[in-house]
Motif scaffolding. Structure first.
Motif, short mmCIF file in Angstrom:
data_model
loop_
_atom_site.label_atom_id
_atom_site.label_comp_id
_atom_site.label_asym_id
_atom_site.label_seq_id
_atom_site.Cartn_x
_atom_site.Cartn_y
_atom_site.Cartn_z
N ASP A 1 51.60 39.57 33.76
CA ASP A 1 50.60 38.54 33.48
C ASP A 1 50.55 37.50 34.59
N GLN A 2 51.71 37.20 35.17
CA GLN A 2 51.73 36.20 36.23
C GLN A 2 50.92 36.68 37.44
N ARG B 1 48.56 39.01 37.33
CA ARG B 1 47.15 39.12 36.90
C ARG B 1 46.47 37.76 37.05
N ARG B 2 47.17 36.72 36.69
CA ARG B 2 46.57 35.39 36.78
C ARG B 2 46.59 34.86 38.22
N GLY C 1 43.51 35.76 39.74
CA GLY C 1 42.45 34.82 39.39
C GLY C 1 42.45 33.60 40.29
N LEU C 2 43.64 33.10 40.58
CA LEU C 2 43.74 31.94 41.49
C LEU C 2 43.24 32.30 42.88
#
Lengths: 495, 330
Positions: free
Chosen positions: B76-77, B79-80, B83-84
Motif C-alpha cells: 500500500d505504501q 501504491r500510494r 500517487g504522490l
C-alpha cells in the motif's frame, strides 16, 4: 399558538435548508419522547435519569435495550463515561444496538447460527451473507474501537504486541488479539478477507491471523484505475468509473466468495437470493441517505456527529442485525425530522461546517469537534461504498463488484480526493479534517494529497489530526487544532 | 539479434516488473536504487511513510522526462507513493497492478493483462510494440544473465535491469567465501547505504549464506523454458515471474515461508538478519512467524531514513548476534 407558529417557521426554514419535504412525517409516540424534548448532549450519569424519564413516558425497547450505564458495569465500556451522547430515545437504541453486538453474536452462536467474519471490504461481503438463512456477518476489524471503548483496560493492544503486531500497525491490530483471547466476539465459523488494493495493516494482520490457526479465505480487490483510451468503462455507485474488465475480474472474485459461502453453509446462494440481499442492503442505504441528508444539512445540527458516525457504520454489516438496523435508522430519522420541524438542534445555528475524512480511533473526537464550535456536514469514513445504493438493474454479482470497486480506499488518493471535493462542495463544507489513524499505511500521504486537492479545487482550509484510540493525553493539542480551524472558518465568513 | 533503438529509460524497483518486457519495447530497463541522503521537504513531512517509498518518490521525482517510472501495487505504501509521484509527473508513472492472491487462474490472467497494458503505455511513450520473435530473443538473452546470477557467477558489469545493490551484495558474499557463521539476510529492498549490514556481518565474523531481500536471489525470475518462450512468450513471462517469485505481498504467504525454510535448512544457516524499512507493515509482520518456525535466532534491524548515524549501534548488534552464535557452537 406560539409553538405552532414556531413550528411553521421551522418547517419552512428546514425546507429551505435541506431542500426536501418533511410532509407526511409523524412524530414517534412509541419512544416516550415528546414534541418539546430539547436536543441535548448528556453524560452517562445524566442518561440514567433520562432513561427513567423515558421509561415513565412509555419507552418501548428491543430485547437488547436497557440503561446505557450497564455497558460500563457489564462490559467495561468506560469510554462512555467521557462521552457526551444525544439524549433521544433513538440515540439510546442506537447505542444499545452498537454496544450489545458481542452479546448478540454469542447468543447467535449458541442458537446454532453460522457466523462469518469478513475483513476489510467494509460493506460488500455482508450483503451476500445476509442473503442466506441463519447467517450473521460481522467485521472483526470493528474491534479496532474496543481499546477506545474500554480505554485499554481490555489489554487487546498489549496482547497484539505480544503476538508480534506492535504499535507500528494501526489499532485494527486489536482484532488479532480479540480472536486469540476470545473475550469479545465469538470466533467466526469462517473468515473472509479482501486483499490487493487494501491497507498493509489489515493485509499483514490478517495473514498473522491465518498463521495463528484461523484460516482466511482471501479474495482479490484490485487497485481501481482509470480506463485507458478506448477501453470500455462503466459508472460505479458514487459517480466514479472503472474499466469493465476490472468489474468483470471482481465479479469473478466475488463468485469465489459465493462458492465458499455455499460450501461452508450448505446453502445455495443463487442470483435470486443475492438480488434479495441487495434489495435489503439498499433499504438500509436509502434510509441512511435520507438521515445523512437531513442531519448534515439541517441547521442547527439536529443529530450530533458522534451518533451520526455510528449510524453510518451500521451500513457495513447492519451491526449483525439487519431488521434492527432498519428500525434504529427509522427512529433516528424520525427524531431528526422532529427536531428540524421544531427548529431544535445541537449548538447554535451557523456552526462551522466541517467535512470529516477517515473514522477517528477515539469516538470522543466527534464530541471535541462540536465542543470547539464545529459540526459535521459531510463525511468519508472510508465506507462511502457502503452508503451508495447498489445497482439493482444488473446481475447481482456485477452489481456487488461495482460496489466493491467504488470503495474509496481501493483507488488512488487523488481519486478519493475528487469525491471528497465533490461532496464537500455540495454539502457547503467550510473546512476539511483529515483524521489520521496512527500507524495506518494509507494515512502517511493522504492528508498531503487530499489537502492539496481540496485547497486547489475548493479553497478550503484543511487540517490533519492524528487521533489515537484514547486521545486524552493529546486532547489539548487536538482541541487547539480544531479551535484554530473553526476560528479560520468564522474569519473567512467575515472576510 | 535485432538492433533496438533505445529512446528512454524505464525505472522500476520491484522484481515483478519484467525487464525483458520493457527492453523488448526498445526501451532501457533500469532498476532504480533510491539515492542516499535526507528526504525532501515534501516527503520528509509525511509521518508514517515507509522510508524506502519516501526515498523512491524523491529519487524518481527528480529524474528527467526521458525516464519513465513503473511502480507496483505490491504494498500500500508503494501504491500510494505512485500517487504522490503522479502528482509531479502525471504522464510518466505507470502503476502495475500485481494481484496478491494466486488461488484463481484469473489472478495470473490479470497479471498478464497488466503486462499488456504496460506495453501499450510504453508504446504511447516512445516504445515499439515487439514482435513475438523480438520478445523471445530479449527473454533468452536475459535468462542467460539471470542464470549466471542464479549460479552465483557474477558478470563483470551487471546489466542495468539488475538491482545494483543486490549485485554489489552478491559480489561481497562471493568475496567473503565460505568461512564465518552462515546467516540468512531477509527483508525488503536495500538502499546502497544499507550495505553497511553486509559489511558489519562480515566484519563480525559472519557470512551471508543467502540474500532474501527484494532484488536478491529470492526474487530472481525462474529459468525460462525455451520451447515455451517460442510458443507463448508472454505466458512464459507470467510463469517465470508471477508464478515463481515468492513475495512478501502474496496471500496467503505460504510460498515465501516455504522458500525461506528451504534456504535455512539447505544452507545450514545459524541465524537470520531481518531488515525492514520503518513503517513497512508487511515485513514487520513476517518476523513473528519466522520466530516460531525458523528454528534459528533472528536479529531484527529497522532501516530508518536518517541521513547518518547508527552505524556503531548496528555493528554492535551484529557482533553480539554472531558472538552468541559462536558460543552456541554449530
Amino acid at each position: 399558538m406560539i409553538f405552532r407558529q414556531r413550528l411553521c417557521q421551522s418547517y419552512w426554514h428546514c425546507r429551505k435548508i435541506v431542500g426536501a419535504t418533511l410532509d407526511g412525517f409523524e412524530f414517534p409516540a412509541r419512544h416516550g419522547c415528546t414534541m418539546t424534548d430539547p436536543a441535548e448532549k448528556i453524560t452517562l450519569d445524566q442518561w440514567d435519569d433520562r432513561y427513567r424519564d423515558l421509561c415513565r413516558g412509555g419507552l418501548r425497547e428491543a430485547d437488547y435495550g436497557g440503561p446505557l450505564g450497564r455497558h460500563v458495569e457489564a462490559h467495561g465500556d468506560r469510554r462512555l463515561l467521557r462521552l457526551r451522547m444525544d439524549n433521544s430515545a433513538a440515540a439510546l437504541r442506537l447505542w444499545n444496538l452498537l454496544l450489545s453486538e458481542e452479546d448478540r453474536l454469542h447468543r447467535a452462536r449458541a442458537e446454532g447460527k453460522f457466523l462469518l467474519g469478513t475483513m476489510k471490504d467494509l460493506g460488500t461481503v455482508p450483503v451476500m451473507a445476509y442473503a442466506l438463512e441463519g447467517v450473521l456477518a460481522f467485521y472483526p476489524d470493528g474491534a479496532w474501537w474496543t481499546p477506545c471503548l474500554m480505554e485499554h483496560s481490555e489489554g487487546l493492544l498489549a496482547l497484539a504486541d505480544r503476538l508480534g503486531i506492535d504499535d507500528s500497525f494501526c489499532p485494527v491490530r486489536a482484532m488479532l488479539a480479540a480472536l486469540v483471547d476470545e473475550n469479545h466476539f465469538p470466533v467466526p465459523d469462517t473468515l473472509v478477507c479482501s486483499v490487493g488494493a487494501t491497507c498493509d495493516d489489515v493485509a499483514a494482520i490478517a495473514q498473522r491471523i491465518d498463521e495463528l490457526g484461523f484460516p482466511v479465505f482471501w479474495w482479490e480487490i484490485p487497485h481501481r484505475r482509470a480506463a485507458d483510451s478506448g477501453e470500455p468503462s462503466v459508472e460505479l455507485p458514487g459517480g466514479v468509473r472503472a474499466p469493465v474488465a476490472q468489474v468483470e475480474f471482481v465479479r469473478g472474485e466475488l463468485d469465489r466468495v459465493r462458492r465458499h459461502l455455499e460450501e461452508r453453509t450448505g446453502q445455495s446462494l443463487d442470483d435470486a437470493r443475492l438480488a434479495a440481499g441487495i434489495r435489503r442492503a439498499n433499504q438500509v442505504r436509502r434510509l441512511l441517505a435520507r438521515l445523512r441528508h437531513f442531519a448534515y444539512q439541517g441547521d442547527p445540527s439536529p443529530m450530533p456527529a458522534l451518533e451520526m458516525m455510528i449510524a453510518e457504520v451500521l451500513s457495513i454489516h447492519y451491526c449483525s442485525d439487519w431488521a434492527e438496523t432498519l428500525s434504529v435508522l427509522e427512529d433516528l430519522l424520525a427524531e431528526v425530522r422532529r427536531r428540524l420541524v421544531a427548529g431544535m438542534g445541537h449548538g447554535p445555528a451557523g456552526a462551522a461546517r466541517v467535512f470529516w475524512v477517515n473514522p477517528p480511533a477515539d469516538l470522543r473526537a466527534m464530541n471535541l469537534l462540536e465542543e470547539c464550535g464545529g459540526r459535521i456536514c459531510g463525511t468519508d469514513y472510508m465506507i462511502a461504498h457502503a452508503i451508495d445504493l447498489i445497482p439493482e438493474d444488473v446481475p447481482p454479482l456485477v452489481a456487488l463488484a461495482r460496489a466493491a470497486l467504488a470503495d474509496p480506499m481501493v483507488c488512488s488518493t487523488a481519486d478519493r480526493a475528487e469525491r471528497i471535493v465533490r461532496e464537500a462542495g455540495t454539502s457547503a463544507a467550510e473546512a476539511v479534517v483529515v483524521s489520521r489513524i496512527p500507524g495506518a499505511s494509507h494515512c502517511a500521504s493522504e492528508s498531503l494529497l487530499v489537502g492539496r486537492i481540496v485547497a486547489r479545487r475548493l479553497g478550503l482550509p484543511v487540517v490533519d489530526i492524528e487521533i489515537p484510540p484514547v486521545l486524552d493525553a493529546m486532547e489539548p493539542t487536538i482541541r487547539a487544532r480544531l479551535e484554530a480551524l473553526v476560528e479560520t472558518v468564522l474569519a473567512r465568513r467575515n472576510a | 539479434m535485432p538492433t533496438l533503438r533505445v529512446v528512454k529509460t524505464v525505472a522500476y524497483c520491484n522484481p515483478l516488473v519484467p525487464a525483458e518486457w520493457i527492453e523488448a519495447h526498445a526501451l532501457r530497463a533500469a532498476w532504480v536504487v533510491p539515492r542516499d541522503g535526507a528526504a525532501s521537504a515534501e516527503t520528509g513531512s509525511l509521518a508514517g511513510m515507509c522510508a524506502y517509498a519516501r526515498a523512491i518518490v524523491d529519487t524518481l521525482g527528480s529524474l528527467d522526462e526521458n525516464t519513465l517510472a513503473v511502480l507496483t501495487t505490491t504494498c500500500d505504501q508503494m501504491r500510494r507513493a505512485a500517487g504522490l509521484l503522479a502528482e509531479r509527473r502525471p504522464e510518466g508513472v505507470f502503476l502495475l497492478n500485481v494481484p496478491r492472491t494466486h488461488d484463481s487462474p484469473a489472478s495470473r490472467t490479470y497479471y498478464a493483462d497488466e503486462l499488456r497494458r504496460l506495453g501499450r503505455w510504453l508504446v504511447d511513450r516512445g516504445g515499439q510494440a515487439p514482435a513475438a520473435k523480438q520478445l523471445a530473443d530479449v527473454m533468452i538473452r536475459h535468462d542467460a544473465a539471470c542464470g549466471a546470477f542464479r549460479r552465483g557467477e557474477l558478470p563483470a558489469a551487471a546489466p542495468p535491469w539488475c538491482n545494483p545493490v543486490a549485485v554489489e551484495l552478491a559480489a561481497e558474499m562471493k568475496a567473503a567465501g565460505d568461512g564465518g557463521v552462515p546467516l540468512g539476510l531477509v527483508g525488503g529492498p536495500l538502499r546502497r547505504r544499507d550495505l553497511a549490514i553486509a559489511h558489519g556481518i562480515h566484519a563480525a565474523g559472519g557470512r551471508i549464506a543467502f540474500d532474501a531481500t527484494c532484488g536478491g536471489q529470492r526474487t530472481l525470475a525462474d529459468a525460462l523454458d525455451p520451447a515455451a518462450v517460442e510458443r507463448d512468450p508472454v505466458g512464459e513471462l507470467v510463469r517465470a515471474y508471477f508464478d515463481h517469485i515468492p513475495t512478501i505481498s502474496e496471500r496467503p504467504a505460504d510460498r515465501l515461508h516455504a522458500w525461506l525454510t528451504r534456504q535455512i535448512t539447505g544452507r545450514h544457516v545459524r541465524g537470520l538478519v531481518c531488515v525492514r524499512h520503518v513503517w513497512c507493515d508487511l515485513w514487520r509482520a513476517v518476523v513473528p512467524r519466522l520466530k516460531e518456525t525458523a528454528g534459528v535466532p533472528i536479529l531484527e534491524i529497522d532501516l530508518g531514513d536518517e541521513d547518518r548515524g547508527g552505524e556503531g549501534r548496528l555493528a554492535q548488534r551484529l557482533e553480539a548476534m554472531i558472538e552468541s552464535l559462536h558460543r552456541r557452537g554449530p
